[in-house]
Enzyme design. Structure first.
Site, PDB file in Angstrom:
ATOM      1  N   ASP A  56       0.774  -1.122  -0.071  1.00 44.59           N
ATOM      2  CA  ASP A  56       0.004  -0.175   0.234  1.00 44.59           C
ATOM      3  C   ASP A  56       0.926   1.135  -0.052  1.00 44.59           C
ATOM      4  OD1 ASP A  56       0.853  -0.693   2.590  1.00 44.59           O
ATOM      5  OD2 ASP A  56      -1.188  -0.830   3.284  1.00 44.59           O
ATOM      6  N   ASN A 125      -7.472  -2.456  14.040  1.00 48.94           N
ATOM      7  CA  ASN A 125      -9.089  -2.804  13.504  1.00 48.94           C
ATOM      8  C   ASN A 125      -9.030  -4.239  12.621  1.00 48.94           C
ATOM      9  OD1 ASN A 125      -7.762  -2.096  11.196  1.00 48.94           O
ATOM     10  ND2 ASN A 125      -9.147  -0.449  11.061  1.00 48.94           N
ATOM     11  N   HIS A 127      -7.366  -4.715   9.943  1.00 50.15           N
ATOM     12  CA  HIS A 127      -6.845  -4.448   8.557  1.00 50.15           C
ATOM     13  C   HIS A 127      -5.897  -5.203   8.038  1.00 50.15           C
ATOM     14  CE1 HIS A 127      -4.888  -0.545   9.331  1.00 50.15           C
ATOM     15  NE2 HIS A 127      -3.872  -1.456   9.212  1.00 50.15           N
ATOM     16  N   GLU A 132      -9.698  -1.816   5.166  1.00 55.09           N
ATOM     17  CA  GLU A 132     -10.287  -1.680   6.310  1.00 55.09           C
ATOM     18  C   GLU A 132     -11.850  -2.452   6.477  1.00 55.09           C
ATOM     19  OE1 GLU A 132      -8.493  -0.027   8.142  1.00 55.09           O
ATOM     20  OE2 GLU A 132      -8.463   2.116   8.083  1.00 55.09           O
TER      21      GLU A 132
HETATM   22  C1  F6R Z   1       1.440  -1.455   6.110  1.00 52.34           C
HETATM   23  C2  F6R Z   1       0.013  -2.175   6.115  1.00 52.34           C
HETATM   24  C3  F6R Z   1      -0.692  -2.201   7.507  1.00 52.34           C
HETATM   25  C4  F6R Z   1       0.294  -2.543   8.562  1.00 52.34           C
HETATM   26  C5  F6R Z   1      -0.650  -2.492   9.875  1.00 52.34           C
HETATM   27  C6  F6R Z   1       0.047  -2.667  11.424  1.00 52.34           C
HETATM   28  O1  F6R Z   1       1.910  -1.613   4.949  1.00 52.34           O
HETATM   29  O2  F6R Z   1      -0.250  -2.821   5.108  1.00 52.34           O
HETATM   30  O3  F6R Z   1      -1.701  -3.103   7.201  1.00 52.34           O
HETATM   31  O4  F6R Z   1       0.873  -3.538   8.657  1.00 52.34           O
HETATM   32  O5  F6R Z   1      -1.371  -1.300  10.027  1.00 52.34           O
HETATM   33  O6  F6R Z   1       1.017  -1.517  11.504  1.00 52.34           O
HETATM   34  P1  F6R Z   1       2.104  -1.510  12.543  1.00 52.34           P
HETATM   35  O7  F6R Z   1       2.994  -2.543  12.258  1.00 52.34           O
HETATM   36  O8  F6R Z   1       2.711  -0.037  12.507  1.00 52.34           O
HETATM   37  O9  F6R Z   1       1.309  -1.718  13.739  1.00 52.34           O
END
Ligand code: F6R
Length: 232
Positions: A56, A125, A127, A132
């Protein structure tokens, strides 16, 4: 967690030097990337034929913005190993035409021949990528409105919450699920509830990561804190 995850990624690179890695950003994989760099520096890993596709990118952030995922990947991995930048792929956050960017990125992943090993972090959440919670699973790359909880969770990287982008481009759930292997890494008590729901709860787009229960080859590497709410 980081060492185990790095070992799994290293095994993928060693067994298929021209593999396609699906990569994630955020706090969770930083230690994993650090360990991969160490392995490269020790002469144990060669990234010269590796190709990558990131999950992403924030919509609206240029590559040179230090909060863009392009910047993150260079800083935390690409600039420190012998990967060819032309073999790395990240959605283009500055493309204003969402439809155009989503179909371009779907084609990028298709032309790579799909992803051999997809690394994933887990959002609070549920994702994965920036898919989301929703009432349906989206197949291909999409432009998403980030939820308030995601904006809140990611504000730590920005000067001010008002600077956190409200939208992102993300690989869809269908693309993530079509990876041959998936490696989900999770750490910390704050993710314990959502990890238990992901693994043991119903499969629902309200917990997007729960779809991973349907994938034939998922490895989860988590620390004890993240596993503390698993049913006994
Ligand atoms: C990032 C991504 C997100 C993160 C998730 C956890 O490329 O795709 O799904 O993996 O938000 O983020 P952290 O590791 O910062 O808790």
């Amino acid at each position: 967690m980081s060492r185990q995850a790095a070992n799994i990624i290293a095994a993928q690179i060693i067994t298929k030097p021209d593999c396609v890695l699906g990569l994630a950003t955020g706090s969770t994989p930083i230690g994993t990337y650090k360990r991969l760099i160490e392995m490269y520096q020790a002469g144990d890993l060669d990234f010269s034929e590796v190709k990558t596709a990131n999950l992403d990118e924030y919509r609206g952030l240029p590559r040179d913005n230090d909060q863009s995922y392009y910047y993150f990947m260079n800083q935390h991995l690409f600039q420190s190993v012998n990967i060819h930048l032309e073999n790395t792929n990240i959605p283009n956050g500055t493309e204003p035409d969402a439809e155009k960017e989503c179909s371009r990125y779907d084609k990028v992943v298709k032309d790579l021949g799909g992803v051999d090993l997809q690394l994933l972090g887990l959002g609070h959440n549920g994702h994965i990528g920036f898919n989301e919670p929703s009432d349906h699973f989206v197949k291909g790359t999409q432009c998403v409105d980030l939820q308030e909880s995601t904006i809140e969770a990611n504000k730590r990287f920005f000067e001010d919450i008002s600077m956190v982008p409200r939208q992102a481009y993300t690989m869809g759930i269908g693309t993530i699920m079509s990876a041959k292997k998936i490696l989900l890494i999770v750490n910390g008590e704050g993710k314990a509830d959502i990890l238990a729901k992901t693994i043991c709860g119903p499969i629902t787009p309200k917990v997007p990561a729960s779809i991973l229960q349907m994938h034939p080859d998922v490895t989860i590497v988590a620390d004890e804190a993240a596993l503390s709410k698993m049913p006994k």
